[in-house]
Scaffold this active site. Structure first.
Site, PDB file in Angstrom:
ATOM      1  N   GLY A  15       0.874  -1.157  -0.004  1.00 31.67           N
ATOM      2  CA  GLY A  15       0.068   0.019  -0.102  1.00 31.67           C
ATOM      3  C   GLY A  15       0.920   1.250   0.115  1.00 31.67           C
ATOM      4  O   GLY A  15       1.895   1.475   0.729  1.00 31.67           O
ATOM      5  N   ARG A  76       1.090  -4.941  -4.944  1.00 32.20           N
ATOM      6  CA  ARG A  76       1.253  -6.228  -4.206  1.00 32.20           C
ATOM      7  C   ARG A  76       1.299  -7.353  -5.033  1.00 32.20           C
ATOM      8  O   ARG A  76       0.405  -7.540  -5.886  1.00 32.20           O
ATOM      9  CB  ARG A  76      -0.313  -6.271  -3.299  1.00 32.20           C
ATOM     10  CG  ARG A  76      -0.483  -5.047  -2.240  1.00 32.20           C
ATOM     11  CD  ARG A  76      -1.584  -5.420  -1.275  1.00 32.20           C
ATOM     12  NE  ARG A  76      -2.223  -4.299  -0.953  1.00 32.20           N
ATOM     13  CZ  ARG A  76      -1.867  -3.605   0.146  1.00 32.20           C
ATOM     14  NH1 ARG A  76      -0.785  -3.905   0.741  1.00 32.20           N
ATOM     15  NH2 ARG A  76      -2.623  -2.523   0.616  1.00 32.20           N
ATOM     16  N   ASP A 107       5.747  -4.993   6.096  1.00 37.77           N
ATOM     17  CA  ASP A 107       6.152  -6.461   6.350  1.00 37.77           C
ATOM     18  C   ASP A 107       6.031  -7.452   5.358  1.00 37.77           C
ATOM     19  O   ASP A 107       7.197  -8.103   4.992  1.00 37.77           O
ATOM     20  CB  ASP A 107       5.182  -6.980   7.571  1.00 37.77           C
ATOM     21  CG  ASP A 107       5.992  -6.522   8.976  1.00 37.77           C
ATOM     22  OD1 ASP A 107       6.930  -5.899   9.106  1.00 37.77           O
ATOM     23  OD2 ASP A 107       5.096  -6.806   9.817  1.00 37.77           O
ATOM     24  N   GLY A 108       5.098  -7.200   4.357  1.00 33.48           N
ATOM     25  CA  GLY A 108       5.147  -8.327   3.364  1.00 33.48           C
ATOM     26  C   GLY A 108       6.223  -7.932   2.510  1.00 33.48           C
ATOM     27  O   GLY A 108       6.767  -9.032   1.573  1.00 33.48           O
ATOM     28  N   SER A 109       6.351  -6.805   2.155  1.00 35.39           N
ATOM     29  CA  SER A 109       7.543  -6.212   1.368  1.00 35.39           C
ATOM     30  C   SER A 109       8.974  -6.781   1.675  1.00 35.39           C
ATOM     31  O   SER A 109       9.728  -7.144   1.023  1.00 35.39           O
ATOM     32  CB  SER A 109       7.578  -4.708   0.937  1.00 35.39           C
ATOM     33  OG  SER A 109       6.204  -4.313   0.656  1.00 35.39           O
ATOM     34  N   THR A 129       4.440   2.672   5.797  1.00 32.82           N
ATOM     35  CA  THR A 129       2.803   2.177   5.747  1.00 32.82           C
ATOM     36  C   THR A 129       2.008   3.064   6.608  1.00 32.82           C
ATOM     37  O   THR A 129       2.685   3.487   7.662  1.00 32.82           O
ATOM     38  CB  THR A 129       2.876   0.572   6.350  1.00 32.82           C
ATOM     39  OG1 THR A 129       1.537   0.379   6.440  1.00 32.82           O
ATOM     40  CG2 THR A 129       3.669   0.393   7.363  1.00 32.82           C
ATOM     41  N   ASP A 131      -0.113   2.039   8.462  1.00 29.51           N
ATOM     42  CA  ASP A 131      -0.649   1.323   9.759  1.00 29.51           C
ATOM     43  C   ASP A 131       0.323   1.479  10.847  1.00 29.51           C
ATOM     44  O   ASP A 131      -0.308   0.987  11.877  1.00 29.51           O
ATOM     45  CB  ASP A 131      -0.773  -0.051   9.040  1.00 29.51           C
ATOM     46  CG  ASP A 131      -2.060  -0.239   8.401  1.00 29.51           C
ATOM     47  OD1 ASP A 131      -2.540   0.775   8.108  1.00 29.51           O
ATOM     48  OD2 ASP A 131      -1.866  -1.315   7.610  1.00 29.51           O
ATOM     49  N   ASP A 133       2.336  -0.350  11.722  1.00 33.49           N
ATOM     50  CA  ASP A 133       2.407  -1.688  12.423  1.00 33.49           C
ATOM     51  C   ASP A 133       3.665  -2.604  12.119  1.00 33.49           C
ATOM     52  O   ASP A 133       3.463  -3.884  12.034  1.00 33.49           O
ATOM     53  CB  ASP A 133       1.057  -2.496  11.857  1.00 33.49           C
ATOM     54  CG  ASP A 133       1.335  -2.792  10.339  1.00 33.49           C
ATOM     55  OD1 ASP A 133       2.132  -2.064   9.656  1.00 33.49           O
ATOM     56  OD2 ASP A 133       0.311  -3.579   9.671  1.00 33.49           O
ATOM     57  N   ARG A 158     -18.059  15.311  12.779  1.00 35.85           N
ATOM     58  CA  ARG A 158     -18.354  15.669  14.186  1.00 35.85           C
ATOM     59  C   ARG A 158     -19.507  16.876  13.878  1.00 35.85           C
ATOM     60  O   ARG A 158     -20.505  17.035  14.762  1.00 35.85           O
ATOM     61  CB  ARG A 158     -17.379  16.005  14.971  1.00 35.85           C
ATOM     62  CG  ARG A 158     -17.498  16.444  16.317  1.00 35.85           C
ATOM     63  CD  ARG A 158     -16.303  16.855  17.127  1.00 35.85           C
ATOM     64  NE  ARG A 158     -16.494  17.003  18.451  1.00 35.85           N
ATOM     65  CZ  ARG A 158     -15.905  16.422  19.616  1.00 35.85           C
ATOM     66  NH1 ARG A 158     -15.465  15.299  19.138  1.00 35.85           N
ATOM     67  NH2 ARG A 158     -16.203  16.531  20.649  1.00 35.85           N
ATOM     68  N   GLY A 174      -6.894   0.217   8.695  1.00 39.81           N
ATOM     69  CA  GLY A 174      -6.036  -0.638   9.604  1.00 39.81           C
ATOM     70  C   GLY A 174      -6.707  -1.913   9.570  1.00 39.81           C
ATOM     71  O   GLY A 174      -7.592  -2.328  10.674  1.00 39.81           O
ATOM     72  N   ARG A 175      -6.429  -2.865   8.662  1.00 38.34           N
ATOM     73  CA  ARG A 175      -7.053  -4.244   8.735  1.00 38.34           C
ATOM     74  C   ARG A 175      -6.786  -4.871  10.019  1.00 38.34           C
ATOM     75  O   ARG A 175      -7.359  -5.747  10.716  1.00 38.34           O
ATOM     76  CB  ARG A 175      -6.616  -5.044   7.397  1.00 38.34           C
ATOM     77  CG  ARG A 175      -7.640  -5.655   6.879  1.00 38.34           C
ATOM     78  CD  ARG A 175      -7.515  -6.353   5.375  1.00 38.34           C
ATOM     79  NE  ARG A 175      -6.298  -6.075   4.864  1.00 38.34           N
ATOM     80  CZ  ARG A 175      -6.212  -5.713   3.372  1.00 38.34           C
ATOM     81  NH1 ARG A 175      -7.310  -5.582   2.828  1.00 38.34           N
ATOM     82  NH2 ARG A 175      -5.322  -5.287   2.702  1.00 38.34           N
ATOM     83  N   GLY A 189     -11.788  12.866  20.205  1.00 39.19           N
ATOM     84  CA  GLY A 189     -12.623  13.200  21.272  1.00 39.19           C
ATOM     85  C   GLY A 189     -13.753  12.104  21.241  1.00 39.19           C
ATOM     86  O   GLY A 189     -14.980  12.423  21.445  1.00 39.19           O
ATOM     87  N   ALA A 190     -13.485  10.653  20.621  1.00 36.37           N
ATOM     88  CA  ALA A 190     -14.480   9.873  20.391  1.00 36.37           C
ATOM     89  C   ALA A 190     -15.209   9.232  21.730  1.00 36.37           C
ATOM     90  O   ALA A 190     -14.548   9.184  22.674  1.00 36.37           O
ATOM     91  CB  ALA A 190     -14.041   8.675  19.510  1.00 36.37           C
ATOM     92  N   LYS A 218     -25.588  15.279  25.560  1.00 31.79           N
ATOM     93  CA  LYS A 218     -24.514  15.375  24.594  1.00 31.79           C
ATOM     94  C   LYS A 218     -25.285  15.330  23.227  1.00 31.79           C
ATOM     95  O   LYS A 218     -26.149  14.632  22.986  1.00 31.79           O
ATOM     96  CB  LYS A 218     -23.555  14.099  24.606  1.00 31.79           C
ATOM     97  CG  LYS A 218     -22.395  14.427  25.542  1.00 31.79           C
ATOM     98  CD  LYS A 218     -21.338  13.412  25.062  1.00 31.79           C
ATOM     99  CE  LYS A 218     -20.274  13.747  25.846  1.00 31.79           C
ATOM    100  NZ  LYS A 218     -18.807  12.876  25.458  1.00 31.79           N
TER     101      LYS A 218
HETATM  102  O1  F6P Z   1      -1.643  -1.214   4.579  1.00 26.63           O
HETATM  103  C1  F6P Z   1      -2.360  -0.185   4.235  1.00 26.63           C
HETATM  104  C2  F6P Z   1      -3.801  -0.201   4.184  1.00 26.63           C
HETATM  105  O2  F6P Z   1      -4.150   0.979   3.635  1.00 26.63           O
HETATM  106  C3  F6P Z   1      -4.407  -0.872   5.153  1.00 26.63           C
HETATM  107  O3  F6P Z   1      -4.948   0.081   6.329  1.00 26.63           O
HETATM  108  C4  F6P Z   1      -5.619  -1.418   4.468  1.00 26.63           C
HETATM  109  O4  F6P Z   1      -6.162  -2.445   5.285  1.00 26.63           O
HETATM  110  C5  F6P Z   1      -5.032  -1.971   3.215  1.00 26.63           C
HETATM  111  O5  F6P Z   1      -3.928  -1.087   3.042  1.00 26.63           O
HETATM  112  C6  F6P Z   1      -6.057  -1.717   2.200  1.00 26.63           C
HETATM  113  O6  F6P Z   1      -5.272  -2.246   0.911  1.00 26.63           O
HETATM  114  P1  F6P Z   1      -5.817  -2.078  -0.503  1.00 26.63           P
HETATM  115  O7  F6P Z   1      -5.302  -0.857  -1.070  1.00 26.63           O
HETATM  116  O8  F6P Z   1      -5.056  -3.148  -1.194  1.00 26.63           O
HETATM  117  O9  F6P Z   1      -7.129  -2.014  -0.603  1.00 26.63           O
END
Ligand code: F6P
Length: 325
Positions: A15, A76, A107-109, A129, A131, A133, A158, A174-175, A189-190, A218
């Site tokens: 991504g 990908r 990580d995949g890369s 990324t 994410d 992560d 909001r 964020g999968r 402020g959720a 609220k």
């Molecule tokens: O890894 C980044 C990300 O945007 C994730 O947050 C999301 O789940 C995924 O890529 C979406 O991927 P694609 O662009 O292949 O739909």
């Protein structure tokens, strides 16, 4: 320790993330500054396998530091998970004389970079990324821009949520990782945050919270849902049916991946791109650049891929303290 490199390739993979262009620029200019040749690889590992490769000079990266996306394009690549894919890519590197490769991605890369290193191509990963992560690093290029983009969008939702006295459910990217959701939950402020890494409140608890908030006067109720939890549209329907409060779901989606990179993203990208080239020049391979405890450093990719990253307990505690008050 592997051999020294003379010709460096650079690609972006997985991504895209804002700041990738600043990283490419940094790789190219640092390598040229050391008298090395540089090749850009288009469309990630797909382009490497297919030989979609071109020589870059200092001008190839002019005027890109401020732009979102990646001028090298990205993909990908399923073929890289086969035995043949990385072998073809390593052969293609040899055809172009590329003996060192910088891979900007997640990580995949980096798994692909690890395989190429085993096949004799010196590789360095740069964490890119939205994410956040990647376990070995405190920062990944793109996160700051993405979270700011999401924050601005949620602020707008909001406004209308308050005007209409509605409940709003906003799904952020964020999968597998809830960093954008957790940050947005705190900075927007959720009233509630749903994350993929943990057991979240039950729907009944959530609905009790919404009703309590209404009683307290609220005007809006904001629920941030991470993509990995999903189901926002259905959740909105159920909340509306049970509470009688108008509820709308918005899925922010890919707008979080684009846009002008922030100063933070441009800075880390510039530093990490340069650091990656320095590692190649020092004869290193199978390393990933990281930012840890305020310092740039590097880890063995194989070790880095085994590391686990956890959401920060204190951040979760604080988000809980600030919710539903
Ligand atoms: O890894 C980044 C990300 O945007 C994730 O947050 C999301 O789940 C995924 O890529 C979406 O991927 P694609 O662009 O292949 O739909």
């Amino acid at each position: 320790m592997s051999k020294k490199v003379e010709t460096i390739g650079v690609l972006t993979s997985g991504g895209d993330a804002p700041g990738m262009n600043a990283a490419i620029r940094s790789v190219v200019r640092t390598a040229l500054g050391h008298g090395k040749r540089v090749f850009g690889v288009r469309k990630g590992y797909n382009g490497l396998i297919q030989g979609d490769i071109f020589e870059m000079d200092a001008r190839s990266v002019s005027n890109i530091i401020h732009s979102g996306g990646t001028v090298l394009y990205t993909a990908r690549c399923k073929e890289f998970y086969t035995d043949a894919g990385p072998r073809k890519a390593a052969d293609m590197c040899r055809v172009f004389g590329i003996d060192g490769l910088v891979v900007i991605g997640g990580d995949g890369s980096f798994k692909g970079a690890e395989r190429l290193s085993e096949l004799g191509i010196n590789t360095i990963g740069v964490p890119g990324t939205i994410d956040l992560d990647i376990a070995c690093t405190d920062y990944t290029i793109g996160f700051d821009t993405a979270v700011n983009t999401a924050m601005e969008a949620i602020d707008k939702i909001r406004d209308t949520s308050t005007s209409h006295e509605r409940c709003s459910i906003v799904e952020v990217m964020g999968r597998h990782a809830g960093y954008i959701a957790l940050w947005c939950g705190i900075i927007n402020g959720a009233e509630q945050i749903l994350l993929p890494e943990m057991e979240n409140v039950t729907e009944e608890e959530m609905i009790r919270g919404i009703l309590n908030n209404r009683e307290k006067g609220k005007k809006h109720n904001l629920i941030i849902v991470a993509e990995g939890v999903g189901g926002s549209a259905e959740l909105a329907k159920r909340i509306e049916a049970i509470t009688g409060i108008e509820t709308r779901a918005s899925i922010l989606g890919h707008l979080q991946r684009g846009g002008i990179p922030t100063a933070t993203d441009r800075f880390h990208a510039s530093m990490m791109g340069s650091y990656a080239v320095d590692l190649l020049l020092a004869g290193k391979s199978n390393r990933v650049v990281a930012y840890k405890d305020g310092q740039y450093c590097d880890f063995d990719i194989t070790e880095a891929l085994k590391m686990k990253k956890h959401l920060d307990d204190y951040q979760i505690k604080v988000s809980g303290m600030l919710e539903n008050k």
